[in-house]
Enzyme design. Sequence first.
Site, PDB file in Angstrom:
ATOM      1  N   CYS A   1      75.964  60.827  57.007  1.00 23.00           N
ATOM      2  CA  CYS A   1      74.467  60.990  56.432  1.00 23.00           C
ATOM      3  C   CYS A   1      73.228  61.259  57.437  1.00 23.00           C
ATOM      4  O   CYS A   1      72.618  61.946  56.959  1.00 23.00           O
ATOM      5  CB  CYS A   1      74.153  59.737  55.286  1.00 23.00           C
ATOM      6  SG  CYS A   1      75.126  59.400  54.180  1.00 23.00           S
TER       7      CYS A   1
ATOM      8  N   ASP B   1      63.756  78.324  36.276  1.00 19.43           N
ATOM      9  CA  ASP B   1      63.850  78.032  34.823  1.00 19.43           C
ATOM     10  C   ASP B   1      64.187  76.452  34.585  1.00 19.43           C
ATOM     11  O   ASP B   1      64.361  76.309  33.660  1.00 19.43           O
ATOM     12  CB  ASP B   1      64.918  78.790  34.141  1.00 19.43           C
ATOM     13  CG  ASP B   1      66.302  78.916  34.658  1.00 19.43           C
ATOM     14  OD1 ASP B   1      66.336  78.138  35.612  1.00 19.43           O
ATOM     15  OD2 ASP B   1      66.912  79.795  34.103  1.00 19.43           O
TER      16      ASP B   1
HETATM   17  C1  BEZ Z   1      78.655  58.203  56.203  1.00 17.95           C
HETATM   18  O1  BEZ Z   1      77.587  58.507  56.000  1.00 17.95           O
HETATM   19  O2  BEZ Z   1      79.114  58.275  57.449  1.00 17.95           O
HETATM   20  C2  BEZ Z   1      79.420  57.403  55.263  1.00 17.95           C
HETATM   21  C3  BEZ Z   1      78.966  56.830  54.462  1.00 17.95           C
HETATM   22  C4  BEZ Z   1      79.523  56.088  53.087  1.00 17.95           C
HETATM   23  C5  BEZ Z   1      81.057  55.964  53.200  1.00 17.95           C
HETATM   24  C6  BEZ Z   1      81.620  56.635  54.401  1.00 17.95           C
HETATM   25  C7  BEZ Z   1      81.046  57.432  55.332  1.00 17.95           C
END
Ligand code: BEZ
Length: 221
Positions: free
Chosen positions: A45, A135
């Site tokens: 992330c 829209d």
């Molecule tokens: C990650 O962002 O690395 C991750 C988050 C949740 C589960 C597995 C990986």
Amino acid sequence: MALKLGDLAPSFVAETTQGEIDFHKYIDGSWAILFSHPNDFTPVCTTELGAVGKFMPEFEKRGVKVLALSCNDVESHKAWIKDIESFTPEAQVSYPIISDPKRDLAVQFGMLDPDEQDAAGIPLTARAVYVFGPDKKLKLSILYPATTGRNFHEVLRVIDSLQLTANHSVATPVNWNAGDKCMVVPGLSNEAAAAKFPKGFETIEVPSGKQYIRLTPQPNI
Ligand code: BEZ
């Protein structure tokens, strides 16, 4: 129930790192992307939010409002942003991140990943991407599991394709990239295509004799 192409964006109000956001007001006649994340302070992330921060000028150039979501509270998001910007120094997380600790929106959008859970055993949010048109209708969705990071070059590429279709009645072929030839949509007659595309179009001959493969230069360049 997961969102389907053509569905109206759910109307919701959410707490974000930039205050309360009413999603329909936020979209306000623009293209919009909502993308979700499993958890703050997780490695994949962190790379993704940095990539989006780096690409913000590209989203702005395309008139796309950006909104992220992760399953933690706003204080956690704000602390995490410092890590994201440190890991990707070219990035500024100038877009809001929704706080969804109880997974209310994740459930509403159908974007939970049952294979990945938090310490309390609650499923984490998968990596969903929703692109809405002006829209407020869903034009594209992709859903990756928590363990696979997305390719945001691909996200920009599909936005280019969606906008070309919406504005110029062309489709984009396999592995198309900006600047490549586009395809006249099947619903457009040869006469209408001749009027619509001043640069013309070529029809590719195929054994069936059917004239359905029609190429035209990208109309907006
Ligand atoms: C990650 O962002 O690395 C991750 C988050 C949740 C589960 C597995 C990986």
